[in-house]
Design an enzyme around this catalytic site. Structure first.
Site, short mmCIF file in Angstrom:
data_model
loop_
_atom_site.label_atom_id
_atom_site.label_comp_id
_atom_site.label_asym_id
_atom_site.label_seq_id
_atom_site.Cartn_x
_atom_site.Cartn_y
_atom_site.Cartn_z
N HIS A 132 31.33 32.38 29.09
CA HIS A 132 31.25 33.44 29.79
C HIS A 132 30.60 33.42 30.97
O HIS A 132 29.23 33.42 31.03
CB HIS A 132 30.78 34.80 29.03
N CYS B 42 31.19 41.95 34.54
CA CYS B 42 32.02 40.94 34.04
C CYS B 42 33.22 40.76 34.70
O CYS B 42 34.08 39.74 34.75
CB CYS B 42 32.12 40.71 32.23
N HIS C 135 40.39 38.17 28.64
CA HIS C 135 38.72 38.44 28.72
C HIS C 135 38.33 37.78 27.48
O HIS C 135 37.11 36.83 27.96
CB HIS C 135 38.40 39.93 28.80
#
Lengths: 94, 341, 413
Positions: C342, C172, C305
Site C-alpha cells: 500500500h 489513501c 483498492h
C-alpha cells in the site's frame, strides 16, 4: 480503609477516562456498565486496542488476541477480575 | 442552469480571541496584539511564545459529537468555525448529504498528535497509542466535519503554506461552476504544538505561533441571502526563494484592481522586522484602508489566511467597505490574492 | 486567474495521457514495473529503513534507490540533500516529462497526492529536537524540505516549469483524487496540460501507526483472501502527464491512454473503518461510470483498492458486487497491493499506471498470494498472468477518513 477492589475499580475508571479521552468523570462509569455494543459506553475497536496497550503499560497485563480482549474488556468488573487473576492488584505507579 | 458567479453566504471563526467571528472582529479591529502565553519546550528553561485558543466559555454542543471525542484541537476548531459559517443551512439534511462540498486547507495540520505519536514510537513502538495515530492524518479534520454534518459529497484536504487556503477557495468555486456541489465550506485550520512553535522560531525569532480556524461558506447564485461575491482569485505564483518571493508578490498584486479609498486591503503581514518586505513592496500603492490580522492574532498559517478572508467579507456585510482585496504571501510556496465585493 | 477561470471549454475536452513515470519496489520506471505487474511479482522484504524489532509486522515493499551520485555537479549535490520521498517523486516526474516530450511551461499545474510528504525529515527534526534541544544545526533545512509543497517546488525546478502546486492529502485516496482533479482542470479547459500523481516514502511513524492498529499483516498481504490478516506497506511515486486531445494530436505525441471518468465521495461512518454496506464505494464507482457515460458491462478490469484488511476487502467486495450486478461473475478484479504493498498517497497514482499498462499491453495484473478467495466477492479474481482484451479499466481508492475515489481509463486506438 477502602476495599482494595473498589480502589482498583476506581483506578480502572480513571484509566478509561484518561486513555480514551472520555468526556465524563470516572465516577459516572458503573462497575457493571457494558463498555462496548448497544446501550454501552459506546467504545469501538480503536478504544479496545488502546485499552489493551494501557493495561499492558500500567499493569503488565498481556491480552494476546481479540477473543480474550472481547471477554476481558466487557466492563470495569471484568477488567478488575482479569487484573485480580493476573495478581496485579497493585497498580504500577506512573 | 449554468452557474457563473459565486457568493459568500456564511462566515465562521475560532481564534485566540475566542470561539466566534464577533470575537475575531473585535480583536482585529482593536489592533492591539493579543496577550501571548508561554508553552513549555522540552529540554529548555525558557518557554516558547504562542497564542492559544481559549477554552470556550460555553462549550459548543457540537464538541460532544462522538467523532470529536478522540480528535485533537484542530478538528474542534474546524468543526466549530464551519458550523458558524453554515448557519441555518445545516438543517437541510438531504441537501447537506448530497450537495455540500468540504475543502479543508492545512499547513502544519494534525501536528500535535503526529509529534506525540512519534515520541511514543521512539520510546517503544509496541506501546504507541492506537487511539492517537488515526488522528494524525492530514484529512482527519475534514473527515470529522463530514461526519458531524452528514456530508457525503466531495471532500478534499489541501496541504501547503498560508496561500493553500486561497487555492481552496478557487477549488470550491470550480466545484460550484462545474455543478459538482451546490454549496461549499472552505476551512483553514491549524493547532499549536511546541514542535511547530520551535520550528517557527528558527525562521522568525519574534514570530508567535497561533492556532484556530476560519470558514467561508460559498454558494452558487441560486441560493440567495448572500452578502458578498467572490470576484476573483489570482493565479498561485509559486516561488522557491526570497528573490522569487518579491517577484511573485508583485505579479499577484498586478492581477488585482488598483483599489479606491472606500476599499479594504487585508494583508498577511506580521509587523516583524524584515518578514514582510515582499508583500509591503507589492502593495505600496494601495489607496484604501488596511487590516493585518496576524499582527494581532499571530502566525496561524492557513487559519490566518482564512481569518483574512472572513474579516474582509464581514466588513462588506456591515457595509463598512464596498470591496476588499485579500493578499497572502506565504513563507514557503506561493503568493496568491483574492477579491470580494 | 484561478477564478474566474480565464477560458472554459464549451463542451468537456477529451483528456489523454502522453507521459507516465513510476517508481515502486518492483523497480524504477515503466519497463520494470510493467514486467512486475504482469507477472504478479511480490516485492516485499524485511524493513531496512528503520527498526521494526518491536513491531508485529516486519515486511514492507521498499524501493532500492540508486545511491545518490557522489560527483560534484549541481544535480548530484541536490540529489544528495533530498529525502527519499523527493527522490522517488523526481524520478517518476522526470520519466513522465521525458516521455511526454514537454519543454518548460509557465502556468502548468502540478497536482500531487501524498500523506506524509518529506516525513523522514520531520522524524529527524523531532529526534534532534528531543535528544539535543540546544542544537538547531540542520533543523531549518529539515523543516523546509519536510513540507509537501517543497517537494512540489523541487519538481518544477528540476524539470524547468512553473505553475500552481496543489497538494491533496486525502489519505489513501490522495493519488486518485490528484489525478481526478487534474483531469477536471484539463477537461473543463482551465489548462491544456497538467502534471499529476502521488508519492509517499516509508517512514517509522506510519509503519508504527498501522501496526498499533493491528492493521499490518504479520504473514503475507492476501487481498480478498478468506484468511487475509492485514495490509502491507510500500513506498513509491507515480506521475502522469495529462493533455487535451487537440494539442496532443497537433504535436503528434504518442498517446498512452485516456482518462474518461472520475468519481469521489465521502464515507462518514468511521475514521478508520468503511461502512460495512459499502454504499459510498458503490456510489463512487457509479459516479465515475456516469461521468464517462458507460456502465459496468463496459469495464474490462477493476484494480481494487484491495488492501488485504478484513474490513476494506469485505466492504469493497460487497460494493463491487452491487455496482457490477450481472457483470460481476465475469468481471476480472485484482489488487496490485499484493505485489507492491500500500503506497498510501501514491497508491491511487501507481494503480492508475498499472491500469494504463494493462490497457496498453492487453493483459491482466494477477495476484499470486491468494490461497482461498473470500466467498463474499462474486467477481473473478485474477490469480495468474493472463493476456486479455482490456479496453476500459477502473481504479478504486477507498481510504482513511472515508475518502473514496474511482478513476476510469480507456485504451487509445
Amino acid at each position: 480503609m477502602s476495599d482494595p477492589l473498589t480502589g482498583l475499580k476506581a483506578q480502572i475508571k480513571r484509566l478509561l477516562v484518561e486513555n480514551l479521552m472520555l468526556q465524563l468523570n470516572a465516577a459516572e462509569i458503573a462497575d457493571d456498565q457494558p463498555l462496548f455494543g448497544p446501550g454501552s459506553l459506546g467504545l469501538d475497536s480503536v478504544d479496545a486496542l488502546q485499552l489493551v496497550v494501557a493495561l499492558d503499560k500500567n499493569y503488565g497485563l498481556k491480552i494476546p488476541d481479540p477473543e480474550v480482549a472481547r471477554r476481558t474488556l466487557q466492563s470495569v468488573n471484568t477488567i478488575a477480575g482479569a487484573l485480580e487473576q493476573h495478581g496485579a492488584g497493585r497498580s504500577v505507579e506512573p | 442552469m449554468v452557474v457563473s458567479r459565486v457568493f459568500v453566504r456564511g462566515l465562521g471563526a475560532v481564534s485566540p480571541a475566542g470561539w466566534s467571528l464577533p470575537a475575531l472582529r473585535a480583536a482585529a479591529e482593536h489592533h492591539e496584539p493579543l496577550p501571548v502565553q508561554s508553552l513549555a519546550r522540552p529540554g529548555w528553561a525558557e518557554p516558547l511564545r504562542v497564542r492559544q485558543v481559549p477554552t470556550p466559555v460555553d462549550r459548543p454542543r457540537i464538541l460532544a459529537h462522538p467523532r470529536l471525542r478522540r480528535s485533537s484541537a484542530i478538528s474542534h476548531y474546524a468543526v466549530a468555525a464551519a458550523l458558524e459559517a453554515l448557519g441555518p443551512d445545516v438543517a437541510d439534511g438531504a441537501w447537506v448529504a448530497e450537495r455540500l462540498g468540504i475543502v479543508v486547507c492545512v499547513m502544519a495540520g494534525s501536528v500535535c498528535y503526529s509529534r506525540r505519536f512519534f515520541e511514543e514510537t521512539l520510546r517503544d513502538p509496541a506501546t504507541a497509542s492506537p487511539l492517537v495515530f488515526p488522528e494524525t492524518v492530514f484529512n482527519a479534520p475534514a473527515s470529522h466535519l463530514a461526519a458531524c454534518l452528514g456530508a457525503g459529497g466531495s471532500n478534499y484536504t489541501l496541504v501547503g503554506d498560508n496561500g493553500a487556503y486561497l487555492q481552496g477557495v478557487a477549488l470550491a468555486a470550480d466545484w460550484l461552476l462545474n455543478g459538482r456541489v451546490a454549496g461549499c465550506l472552505v476551512i483553514g485550520a491549524e493547532e499549536t504544538d511546541w514542535i511547530m512553535a520551535d520550528a517557527l522560531r528558527l525562521f522568525r525569532r519574534r514570530a508567535v505561533h497561533s492556532a484556530g480556524a476560519g470558514a467561508l461558506y460559498l454558494v452558487a447564485e441560486d441560493r440567495a441571502q448572500t452578502f458578498a461575491e467572490l470576484v476573483a482569485v489570482t493565479d498561485a505564483f509559486s516561488f522557491a526563494d526570497r528573490r522569487e518571493q518579491v517577484e511573485a508578490a508583485r505579479r499577484m498584486r498586478a492581477q488585482l484592481p488598483a483599489g479606491a479609498p472606500g476599499e479594504l486591503l487585508c494583508l498577511s503581514t506580521r509587523n516583524l522586522p524584515g518578514a514582510d518586505l515582499a508583500e509591503e513592496n507589492a502593495w505600496g500603492d494601495w489607496p484604501g484602508a488596511r487590516l493585518a490580522p496576524k499582527v494581532v492574532l499571530g502566525e496561524a498559517f492557513t487559519a490566518a489566511a482564512a481569518w483574512q478572508c472572513v474579516l474582509a467579507c464581514e466588513s462588506l456585510r456591515r457595509g463598512k467597505f464596498k470591496a476588499a482585496n485579500v493578499s497572502v504571501v506565504g513563507a514557503s510556496q506561493q503568493a496568491i490574492g483574492a477579491r470580494f465585493a | 486567474m484561478l477564478f474566474p477561470p480565464n477560458q472554459t471549454a464549451a463542451a468537456p475536452v477529451r483528456v489523454v495521457v502522453t507521459g507516465a513515470g513510476i517508481v515502486t519496489a518492483l523497480g524504477l520506471g515503466w519497463r520494470a514495473n510493467a514486467d512486475g505487474f504482469r507477472a504478479g511479482r511480490a516485492a516485499f522484504r524485511p524493513v531496512t529503513l528503520f527498526d521494526v524489532s518491536r513491531q508485529r509486522a516486519r515486511l514492507a515493499a521498499e524501493v532500492d534507490l540508486p545511491a545518490a551520485p557522489e560527483s560534484d555537479d549541481a544535480a548530484s549535490r541536490v540529489g544528495r540533500r533530498l529525502d527519499r520521498a523527493t527522490r522517488m517523486l523526481l524520478l517518476a516526474a522526470g520519466e513522465a516529462w521525458g516521455q511526454a516530450g514537454w519543454t518548460g511551461g509557465e502556468r502548468l499545474p502540478l497536482v500531487l497526492g501524498t500523506t506524509g510528504g518529506g516525513m523522514t525529515l520531520g522524524e529527524a527534526y523531532v529526534k534532534q529536537a528531543l535528544a539535543r534541544p540546544a542544537l538547531s544545526r540542520g533543523q531549518p533545512t529539515r523543516i523546509v524540505h519536510y513540507q509537501a509543497q517543497r517537494q512540489g517546488l523541487e519538481v518544477g525546478a528540476a524539470l524547468g516549469f512553473r505553475g500552481p502546486i496543489t497538494i491533496i492529502a486525502n489519505a489513501c485516496a490522495s493519488g486518485t483524487n490528484a489525478l481526478g482533479h487534474a483531469w477536471e482542470l484539463v477537461r473543463t479547459g482551465r489548462t491544456e496540460r497538467a502534471l499529476a500523481g502521488g508519492y509517499d516514502a516509508l517512514c517509522q511513524l506510519t509503519f508504527a501507526g498501522f501496526d498499533s492498529l493491528q492493521a499490518l499483516s504479520p504473514t503475507r498481504c492476501r487481498p480478498f483472501d478468506a484468511g487475509r490478516d492485514g495490509l502491507a506497506l510500500g513506498e513509491g511515486a507515480a506521475i502522469l502527464a495529462l493533455e487535451s486531445l487537440e494539442p496532443a494530436r497537433r504535436r503528434n505525441a504518442e498517446i498512452l491512454g485516456e482518462i474518461i471518468g472520475y468519481g469521489a465521495a465521502t464515507d462518514t461512518h468511521h475514521l478508520t473503518q468503511p461502512h460495512p454496506g459499502g454504499d459510498t464505494a458503490c456510489a463512487t464507482m457509479t459516479a465515475a461510470c456516469a461521468s464517462a457515460g458507460i456502465g459496468p458491462a463496459q469495464v474490462d478490469y477493476v484494480n481494487a483498492h484491495g488492501t488485504g484488511t478484513p474490513a476494506n476487502d469485505a466492504t469493497e467486495a460487497l460494493a463491487i458486487n452491487r455496482w457490477a450486478g450481472p457483470r460481476a461473475p465475469t468481471l476480472p478484479v485484482s489488487s496490485t497491493k499484493a505485489g507492491i504493498g500500500h503506497l498510501l498517497g501514491a497508491a491511487g497514482a501507481a494503480e492508475a499506471v498499472a491500469c494504463l499498462m494493462a490497457i496498453r499491453g492487453q493483459w491482466l495484473p494477477p495476484q499470486l498470494s491468494l490461497i482461498a478467495p473470500d466467498p463474499a466477492g462474486r467477481f473473478r479474481i485474477v490469480q495468474a498472468p493472463a493476456d486479455a482484451p482490456v479496453r476500459v479499466a477502473l481504479s478504486n481508492s477507498f481510504g482513511f477518513g472515508g475518502a473514496n475515489a474511482s478513476l476510469l481509463l480507456r485504451r487509445w486506438s
